[in-house]
Design a protein around this motif. Structure first.
Motif, PDB file in Angstrom:
ATOM      1  N   ILE A   1       0.804  -1.019  -0.254  1.00 25.02           N
ATOM      2  CA  ILE A   1       0.071  -0.036  -0.053  1.00 25.02           C
ATOM      3  C   ILE A   1       0.927   1.321  -0.013  1.00 25.02           C
ATOM      4  N   VAL A   2       0.585   2.083  -1.181  1.00 19.11           N
ATOM      5  CA  VAL A   2       1.371   3.422  -1.134  1.00 19.11           C
ATOM      6  C   VAL A   2       0.322   4.491  -1.123  1.00 19.11           C
ATOM      7  N   ARG A   3       0.830   5.921  -0.862  1.00 15.87           N
ATOM      8  CA  ARG A   3      -0.099   6.957  -1.283  1.00 15.87           C
ATOM      9  C   ARG A   3      -0.261   7.248  -2.611  1.00 15.87           C
ATOM     10  N   TYR A   4      -1.426   7.691  -2.933  1.00 15.23           N
ATOM     11  CA  TYR A   4      -1.900   7.780  -4.535  1.00 15.23           C
ATOM     12  C   TYR A   4      -0.835   8.627  -5.150  1.00 15.23           C
ATOM     13  N   GLY A   5      -0.565   9.828  -4.472  1.00 18.21           N
ATOM     14  CA  GLY A   5       0.212  10.787  -5.136  1.00 18.21           C
ATOM     15  C   GLY A   5       1.773  10.104  -5.440  1.00 18.21           C
ATOM     16  N   SER A   6       2.182   9.636  -4.660  1.00 16.35           N
ATOM     17  CA  SER A   6       3.524   9.094  -4.768  1.00 16.35           C
ATOM     18  C   SER A   6       3.639   7.724  -5.626  1.00 16.35           C
ATOM     19  N   GLY A   7       2.523   7.019  -5.859  1.00 13.51           N
ATOM     20  CA  GLY A   7       2.516   5.933  -6.683  1.00 13.51           C
ATOM     21  C   GLY A   7       1.739   5.751  -7.793  1.00 13.51           C
TER      22      GLY A   7
ATOM     23  N   ILE B   1      -2.463  -3.448  -9.821  1.00 14.94           N
ATOM     24  CA  ILE B   1      -2.562  -1.957  -9.011  1.00 14.94           C
ATOM     25  C   ILE B   1      -4.066  -1.740  -9.104  1.00 14.94           C
ATOM     26  N   LEU B   2      -4.418  -1.528  -7.906  1.00 14.56           N
ATOM     27  CA  LEU B   2      -5.877  -1.479  -7.566  1.00 14.56           C
ATOM     28  C   LEU B   2      -6.027  -0.050  -6.899  1.00 14.56           C
ATOM     29  N   ASN B   3      -6.892   0.988  -7.399  1.00 17.10           N
ATOM     30  CA  ASN B   3      -7.163   2.270  -6.771  1.00 17.10           C
ATOM     31  C   ASN B   3      -8.748   2.039  -5.920  1.00 17.10           C
ATOM     32  N   PRO B   4      -8.719   1.728  -4.562  1.00 18.39           N
ATOM     33  CA  PRO B   4      -9.884   1.370  -3.945  1.00 18.39           C
ATOM     34  C   PRO B   4     -11.013   2.250  -3.901  1.00 18.39           C
ATOM     35  N   TYR B   5     -12.058   1.790  -4.332  1.00 20.50           N
ATOM     36  CA  TYR B   5     -13.131   2.839  -4.562  1.00 20.50           C
ATOM     37  C   TYR B   5     -12.961   4.131  -5.341  1.00 20.50           C
TER      38      TYR B   5
ATOM     39  N   ASN C   1      -8.772   7.790  -5.104  1.00 19.61           N
ATOM     40  CA  ASN C   1      -7.180   8.492  -5.235  1.00 19.61           C
ATOM     41  C   ASN C   1      -6.740   9.075  -3.910  1.00 19.61           C
ATOM     42  N   ALA C   2      -6.904   8.030  -2.799  1.00 23.67           N
ATOM     43  CA  ALA C   2      -6.174   8.150  -1.630  1.00 23.67           C
ATOM     44  C   ALA C   2      -5.037   7.318  -1.395  1.00 23.67           C
ATOM     45  N   LYS C   3      -5.013   6.069  -1.847  1.00 24.44           N
ATOM     46  CA  LYS C   3      -4.046   5.223  -1.818  1.00 24.44           C
ATOM     47  C   LYS C   3      -4.092   4.203  -2.786  1.00 24.44           C
ATOM     48  N   LEU C   4      -3.111   3.476  -3.248  1.00 23.21           N
ATOM     49  CA  LEU C   4      -2.961   2.513  -4.187  1.00 23.21           C
ATOM     50  C   LEU C   4      -2.625   1.079  -3.574  1.00 23.21           C
TER      51      LEU C   4
END
Length: 109
Positions: free
Chosen positions: A63-69, A90-94, A97-100
């Protein structure tokens, strides 16, 4: 998202284009970026191959932050403490754009 859980510094690798000494386009392994991440083991299997060779396959969720990943692609791979993880998807939950959530597989031979 709790940023305090991201305790691992992972390195993301990719294939970089370059021209070799014969002026041909070639590829080499290069560091793409380093980001903080949380690594969660998911499943593991142990397989027996020929000549008493054991093959272990373990999947992880990274799990990484959306902005950095957000620029990480599926053809890249991740290293963490001398372990290599091949990215499966790679999944962007819901779609928040908060985490990947990067699902990866570590194969140990």
């Amino acid at each position: 998202m709790n940023a305090g859980k991201m305790r691992g510094r992972i390195t993301v690798w990719h294939k970089e284009k370059f021209q070799n000494e014969m002026k041909q386009t070639d590829y080499r392994d290069a560091v793409f970026k380093e980001v903080w991440a949380e690594i969660i083991p998911q499943t593991g299997t142990l397989q027996k191959a020929q000549a008493e060779t054991l093959l272990s396959s373990t999947t992880h969720k990274i799990i990484v932050r959306y902005g950095s990943g957000k620029d990480i692609k599926q053809d890249m791979w991740i290293t963490y403490k001398e372990h290599r993880f091949n990215i499966k998807f790679i999944l962007n939950p819901y779609f928040r754009n908060a985490k990947l959530e990067i699902f990866a597989e570590e194969v140990i031979t």
